[in-house]
Design a protein around this motif. Sequence first.
Motif, short mmCIF file in Angstrom:
data_model
loop_
_atom_site.label_atom_id
_atom_site.label_comp_id
_atom_site.label_asym_id
_atom_site.label_seq_id
_atom_site.Cartn_x
_atom_site.Cartn_y
_atom_site.Cartn_z
N GLU A 1 0.81 -1.22 0.00
CA GLU A 1 0.00 0.00 0.00
C GLU A 1 0.84 1.27 0.00
O GLU A 1 0.42 2.30 -0.55
CB GLU A 1 -0.93 0.03 1.22
CG GLU A 1 -1.88 -1.15 1.33
CD GLU A 1 -1.38 -2.22 2.26
OE1 GLU A 1 -0.16 -2.50 2.23
OE2 GLU A 1 -2.20 -2.78 3.03
N HIS A 2 2.03 1.22 0.59
CA HIS A 2 2.86 2.42 0.69
C HIS A 2 3.45 2.84 -0.66
O HIS A 2 4.03 3.91 -0.77
CB HIS A 2 3.98 2.21 1.70
CG HIS A 2 4.87 1.05 1.41
ND1 HIS A 2 4.45 -0.26 1.49
CD2 HIS A 2 6.17 1.00 1.01
CE1 HIS A 2 5.44 -1.07 1.18
NE2 HIS A 2 6.49 -0.33 0.88
N HIS A 3 3.27 2.01 -1.69
CA HIS A 3 3.73 2.37 -3.04
C HIS A 3 2.69 3.20 -3.79
O HIS A 3 2.96 3.64 -4.91
CB HIS A 3 4.09 1.11 -3.83
CG HIS A 3 5.35 0.46 -3.35
ND1 HIS A 3 6.58 0.71 -3.92
CD2 HIS A 3 5.57 -0.40 -2.34
CE1 HIS A 3 7.51 0.02 -3.29
NE2 HIS A 3 6.92 -0.67 -2.31
N ALA B 1 2.29 12.40 0.45
CA ALA B 1 3.28 11.35 0.71
C ALA B 1 4.54 11.49 -0.13
O ALA B 1 5.41 10.61 -0.10
CB ALA B 1 2.65 9.98 0.44
N SER C 1 8.10 10.51 1.02
CA SER C 1 8.49 9.09 1.11
C SER C 1 8.97 8.54 -0.22
O SER C 1 9.32 7.35 -0.30
CB SER C 1 7.31 8.26 1.62
OG SER C 1 6.25 8.24 0.65
N ILE D 1 10.64 4.57 -1.25
CA ILE D 1 10.01 3.49 -2.03
C ILE D 1 10.66 3.28 -3.39
O ILE D 1 10.60 2.17 -3.93
CB ILE D 1 8.49 3.73 -2.20
CG1 ILE D 1 8.21 4.98 -3.02
CG2 ILE D 1 7.80 3.79 -0.86
CD1 ILE D 1 6.74 5.17 -3.34
#
Length: 279
Positions: free
Chosen positions: A235-237, A243, A246, A250
Amino acid sequence: MRKFFHSFTSLPLSPPFPLENPAGMDDYSLIIVGSDEVWNLRHPWYGGYPVFYGEGLRCRRLVSYAATFGSLTSSERLEGWAEKLRRFSHISVRDLHSERIIRETLGLEPELVLDPCLQFPQMLNASRDGREAASYIAVYGHSFPTWFQDAMRRWARDRGYPLVSIGYRNDWADEQWIDAGPEEFAGFISEAKAVVTNFFHGCVFSLINEKPFACVLSDYRSNKIRDLTQLVRAEHHVLTEDAIPSLDVILGNPLPTGISQRISSLRHRSSAYLSHALQ
């Protein structure tokens, strides 16, 4: 499973027939419907063809594999369509959105399986023969938001990586490769340093090749991308404008090992579904 798949793909292709006239097809003991947006009534080319809901197919048994409703929302009316799916002896979908629709409209629990590209990577993964990834960032998709374009350009420029857009023209990229074929696309992603995309299969091919990737949601593909990344715990991609800080984390690091472990687990589950459904 691999033995089954290679045997299956070595069979001759069935004769084509018009989508509007499934009666023109041959008779079969089993037909698999899927994958992709076969049940998306809003699809610009194939939405609303009854054949994808099993109507008129000449077979004794129907199953689905990794089907999806795509951008069709669960609030949209499926009256007259959803009931057709009760003819299927086994139903599997590839995303949580489609799983919810089946549960809400039919009261059934479909199996959640992987998209075929992730399920059978040996058919698509272009080997790098131990070579290092090339120094370019692959861009796949179109209509990216301006904030995403700007962030990608800054990140790539600061590290000396050219942005190369494949399949679609993106004027904010440094280079364009519009006419790449399927095998060229697979090799291109395999050789890239990282991938930026807003397409489902941009994410899929990043995962197949274990490439760092950053994606952004679009109105049409938000269901597919959100559910895929949630399913494989990536999900963090999925980036939002907040965001952006970050981004280096990633794109500048290998994919977490937990993602490949989750995909491996889902492959076992998908194989088990196929083995059961095709008996």
